[in-house]
Design a protein around this motif. Structure first.
Motif, mmCIF file in Angstrom:
data_model
loop_
_atom_site.group_PDB
_atom_site.id
_atom_site.type_symbol
_atom_site.label_atom_id
_atom_site.label_comp_id
_atom_site.label_asym_id
_atom_site.label_seq_id
_atom_site.Cartn_x
_atom_site.Cartn_y
_atom_site.Cartn_z
ATOM 1 N N PHE A 3 0.854 -1.183 0.000
ATOM 2 C CA PHE A 3 0.000 0.000 0.000
ATOM 3 C C PHE A 3 0.890 1.234 0.000
ATOM 4 C CE2 PHE A 3 0.257 -1.966 4.241
ATOM 5 C CZ PHE A 3 0.948 -0.992 4.938
ATOM 6 N N LYS A 4 0.257 2.392 -0.099
ATOM 7 C CA LYS A 4 1.014 3.641 -0.234
ATOM 8 C C LYS A 4 1.911 3.886 0.974
ATOM 9 C CE LYS A 4 0.557 8.693 -0.567
ATOM 10 N NZ LYS A 4 1.656 8.867 -1.535
ATOM 11 N N ILE A 5 3.158 4.188 0.699
ATOM 12 C CA ILE A 5 4.114 4.597 1.720
ATOM 13 C C ILE A 5 4.508 6.035 1.415
ATOM 14 C CG2 ILE A 5 6.427 4.250 2.669
ATOM 15 C CD1 ILE A 5 4.502 2.065 3.500
ATOM 16 N N TYR A 6 4.346 6.905 2.387
ATOM 17 C CA TYR A 6 4.626 8.327 2.180
ATOM 18 C C TYR A 6 6.123 8.598 2.107
ATOM 19 C CZ TYR A 6 -0.255 9.542 2.924
ATOM 20 O OH TYR A 6 -1.606 9.664 2.776
ATOM 21 N N SER A 7 6.491 9.526 1.257
ATOM 22 C CA SER A 7 7.869 10.010 1.257
ATOM 23 C C SER A 7 8.074 10.883 2.487
ATOM 24 C CB SER A 7 8.154 10.828 -0.006
ATOM 25 O OG SER A 7 7.433 12.058 0.033
ATOM 26 N N MET A 8 9.323 11.141 2.815
ATOM 27 C CA MET A 8 9.601 12.003 3.964
ATOM 28 C C MET A 8 8.976 13.374 3.782
ATOM 29 S SD MET A 8 13.240 13.143 5.681
ATOM 30 C CE MET A 8 13.573 14.443 4.477
ATOM 31 N N GLU A 9 9.073 13.918 2.576
ATOM 32 C CA GLU A 9 8.536 15.262 2.312
ATOM 33 C C GLU A 9 7.016 15.275 2.446
ATOM 34 O OE1 GLU A 9 12.531 14.797 0.814
ATOM 35 O OE2 GLU A 9 10.711 13.610 0.433
ATOM 36 N N GLU A 10 6.359 14.223 1.929
ATOM 37 C CA GLU A 10 4.895 14.141 2.034
ATOM 38 C C GLU A 10 4.476 14.025 3.495
ATOM 39 O OE1 GLU A 10 3.417 11.847 -1.994
ATOM 40 O OE2 GLU A 10 4.423 10.667 -0.437
ATOM 41 N N TYR A 11 5.153 13.167 4.218
ATOM 42 C CA TYR A 11 4.798 12.959 5.620
ATOM 43 C C TYR A 11 4.992 14.239 6.432
ATOM 44 C CZ TYR A 11 4.841 11.430 10.434
ATOM 45 O OH TYR A 11 4.567 11.335 11.769
ATOM 46 N N CYS A 12 6.127 14.881 6.277
ATOM 47 C CA CYS A 12 6.420 16.077 7.067
ATOM 48 C C CYS A 12 5.447 17.209 6.735
ATOM 49 C CB CYS A 12 7.860 16.518 6.850
ATOM 50 S SG CYS A 12 9.074 15.367 7.562
ATOM 51 N N SER A 13 5.075 17.335 5.472
ATOM 52 C CA SER A 13 4.087 18.333 5.074
ATOM 53 C C SER A 13 2.750 18.070 5.769
ATOM 54 C CB SER A 13 3.909 18.314 3.556
ATOM 55 O OG SER A 13 2.869 19.188 3.155
ATOM 56 N N LEU A 14 2.376 16.793 5.884
ATOM 57 C CA LEU A 14 1.138 16.422 6.561
ATOM 58 C C LEU A 14 1.218 16.722 8.057
ATOM 59 C CD1 LEU A 14 -1.648 15.120 6.475
ATOM 60 C CD2 LEU A 14 -0.532 12.881 6.589
ATOM 61 N N VAL A 15 2.353 16.472 8.658
ATOM 62 C CA VAL A 15 2.522 16.768 10.089
ATOM 63 C C VAL A 15 2.308 18.256 10.360
ATOM 64 C CG1 VAL A 15 4.181 16.855 12.000
ATOM 65 C CG2 VAL A 15 4.027 14.812 10.576
#
Length: 299
Positions: A239-251
């Motif tokens: 399933f989808k695994i977020y990139s570091m940039e995507e995850y940090c933007s979401l945080v």
């Protein structure tokens, strides 16, 4: 953007830098032994999400071993006799088991001079009246915080990861704990299968509207680990695994939704690298936090 970090919060509260000691109350979990279900939550490791916790039966021995692991982190100006620690009962469900045994463990920890507070990880469905009474007693010795693993408000996701309780159970536990003046930290996982940004932000928004205001939050990156049901599922159907940039933007979006009073205790994952499947980038926690802090400074 300014966040209410745990480091600063504890420094103000206790007058010095404070470190957590990862301990165990030698409990299991009703989601593993059949009372609720078997196997636990699908993301949970064999260590019950306490892979760095000490495991000796004797809590005083656990404390001494855990202190030896964290003491090098203290600034040199803080002498050993002045160091303060939080006894963090992390593994599995720490209010599940014989109450007399649990009360003895928690009371012993709370009675140690260097322990300034206790933090007890548990499930919302393991906080009945007798447990609450026990927590009140311990809270009269040293401040007690209870950490609740909510992860998501969405029942479809909760069922998929075998959480084993519904949102009303969490809501009652939260109210009951606040009614007896116990601080509450809630765990949330970002990146659970089937959830997009909309669902994750709905969970954070829900928590931001809790009353009394939520004391603290741990925002946890989903880490897919070896030896878990989710790990096996991922190998068969990634399933989808977020990139570091995507995850940090979401945080950052999550942080902006939370009340300023809510203490931020965690913003990423901290699983053991030896069993980490994905995301590989999360193994470099220092790099992730540096990137996050730069985003926070610019937001």
């Amino acid at each position: 953007m300014k966040i209410n970090s745990a480091s600063e919060y504890y420094k103000k509260r206790f007058g010095t830098k404070v470190y957590r000691l990862s301990l165990s109350a030698a409990s299991t979990c009703p989601n593993r032994d059949g009372k609720v279900s078997f196997g636990g939550c699908t993301f949970c490791s064999q260590g019950g999400s306490g892979d760095f916790a000490e495991t000796d039966e004797d809590v005083l021995l656990q404390i001494e071993k855990a202190k030896s692991r964290v003491d090098a982190k203290f600034p040199s100006k803080i002498k050993s006799q002045d160091r303060k620690y939080i006894a963090y009962f992390q593994s599995f469900t720490n209010t599940y088991g014989p109450l007399d045994k649990l009360e003895k463990i928690f009371t012993t920890a709370a009675s140690q001079k260097e322990i300034c507070a206790l933090s007890i990880g548990t499930r919302p469905d393991c906080l009945g009246p007798e447990v609450q009474e026990m927590l009140k007693k311990v809270n009269s010795i040293k401040p007690v915080t209870v950490e609740l693993g909510l992860q998501t408000i969405h029942q479809k996701t909760a069922d998929a990861v075998n959480r084993g309780y519904d949102l009303k159970v969490f809501e009652k536990a939260y109210k009951d704990l606040k009614d007896i003046d116990i601080e509450v930290i809630v765990h949330v996982i970002l990146g659970l299968p089937g959830e997009g940004e909309k669902e994750m932000l709905e969970t954070i928004s829900y928590l931001s509207h809790l009353r009394p205001v939520l004391d603290g939050i741990k925002i946890q990156l989903l880490q897919v680990l070896e030896g878990t049901a989710m790990g096996e599922e991922f190998k068969k159907n990634p399933f989808k695994i977020y990139s570091m940039e995507e995850y940090c933007s979401l945080v950052i979006k999550c942080l902006k939704l939370l009340p300023p009073e809510t203490v931020i205790h965690r913003m990423t994952g901290d699983g053991p690298k030896r069993i980490l499947i994905e995301p590989a980038w999360s193994g470099d926690k220092k790099r992730v936090l540096n990137y996050l802090n730069k985003l926070i400074a610019r937001s």
